[in-house]
Enzyme design. Structure first.
Site, PDB file in Angstrom:
ATOM      1  N   ALA A  16       0.803  -1.229   0.000  1.00  0.00           N
ATOM      2  CA  ALA A  16       0.000   0.000   0.000  1.00  0.00           C
ATOM      3  C   ALA A  16       0.833   1.274   0.000  1.00  0.00           C
ATOM      4  CB  ALA A  16      -0.935  -0.002   1.203  1.00  0.00           C
ATOM      5  N   TYR A 158       4.133 -13.052 -15.463  1.00  0.00           N
ATOM      6  CA  TYR A 158       3.171 -12.210 -14.739  1.00  0.00           C
ATOM      7  C   TYR A 158       1.747 -12.693 -15.009  1.00  0.00           C
ATOM      8  CZ  TYR A 158       0.814  -7.883 -13.253  1.00  0.00           C
ATOM      9  OH  TYR A 158       0.014  -6.956 -12.641  1.00  0.00           O
ATOM     10  N   ALA A 161       1.040 -15.871 -13.028  1.00  0.00           N
ATOM     11  CA  ALA A 161       0.842 -15.615 -11.602  1.00  0.00           C
ATOM     12  C   ALA A 161      -0.544 -15.040 -11.336  1.00  0.00           C
ATOM     13  CB  ALA A 161       1.920 -14.679 -11.079  1.00  0.00           C
TER      14      ALA A 161
END
Length: 250
Positions: A16, A158, A161
């Site tokens: 975050a 990517y 995943a």
């Protein structure tokens, strides 16, 4: 056990310190909720996000952990429990990208992307879902990618995943539904974040021309969808992979 009213609940957002994760933290903070800003290395950036959340009147704590380590996650959980901030809402946002030909991908690169994106989501969910099961209530929201739905050339690792995260979302939703916990994924298209730095202006223009909306998304737009899925009245939405992408992939 009596469930807290929504504005008094705690939301943990992994990764975050910037981009979509920071926008999600601030969106919940505007409601005055308890915000847990997770980061791994970006200490100062996480503190900046925390200060912006505090300005909205939210209760905020920053925590650091390597999501690839169960031990570190357990220590993080113990810290949050000590502060009375075990999350009712978990947003698995942390992730890393990889761009390059599949033939050039090294085993180490493959492991890094899988461990942060997929294993990190697995471990973090497993560590924090116990309290949700006990409460018979919870919201688990995984930030995936449009590439996890359609796949992308030169982003095979990517895409794999994120596709795994989508499958995890659908399967876990069925497993946790009897416990009153929803599990959903938000799979954004192209969004204005640091991840776009790998593309030059010509490449960005070419991508934008393919998007019916004619623009990239903004982190705040993704954050609004995450917030909606976390609401108590969204309790019948589970096992869904929702892709805000400007009509690019349907």
């Amino acid at each position: 056990m009596t469930l807290k009213p929504f504005p008094q609940q705690t939301v943990l957002i992994t990764g975050a310190s910037r981009g979509i994760g920071a926008a999600i933290a601030e969106r919940f903070a505007r409601e005055g909720m308890n915000i847990v800003v997770h980061y791994r290395q970006s200490h100062e950036e996480a503190n900046q996000v925390a200060r912006r959340c505090l300005a909205y009147g939210a209760n905020v704590i920053t925590v650091t952990a390597d999501l690839r380590s169960r031990e570190q996650l357990i220590r993080m959980r113990e810290k949050l429990e000590k502060h009375g901030m075990l999350p009712e809402i978990l947003v698995n946002n942390a992730g890393i990208a990889h761009y390059g030909l599949f033939s050039d991908v090294t085993e180490s690169e493959w492991d890094d992307v899988m461990n942060v994106n997929l294993k990190g989501t697995f471990l973090c969910t497993q560590v924090f879902m116990e309290e949700m099961v006990r409460l018979k209530y919870g919201r688990i929201i995984n930030v995936s990618s449009v590439w996890g739905i359609s796949g992308a050339s030169c982003e095979v690792v990517y895409s794999t995943a994120k596709g795994g995260i989508n499958a995890l979302t659908k399967a876990l939703a069925k497993e946790l539904a009897p416990s009153g916990i929803t599990v959903n994924a938000v799979a954004p298209g192209v969004v204005h974040t640091d991840m776009m730095a790998q593309f030059n202006e010509e490449e960005k223009a070419a991508i934008k021309n393919e998007i019916p909306a004619g623009r990239f998304g903004e982190p705040d737009e993704i954050a609004s969808l995450v917030y909606f899925l976390a609401l108590p009245e969204s309790g019948y939405i589970s096992g869904q992979v929702i892709s805000p992408n400007g009509g690019w992939i349907t």
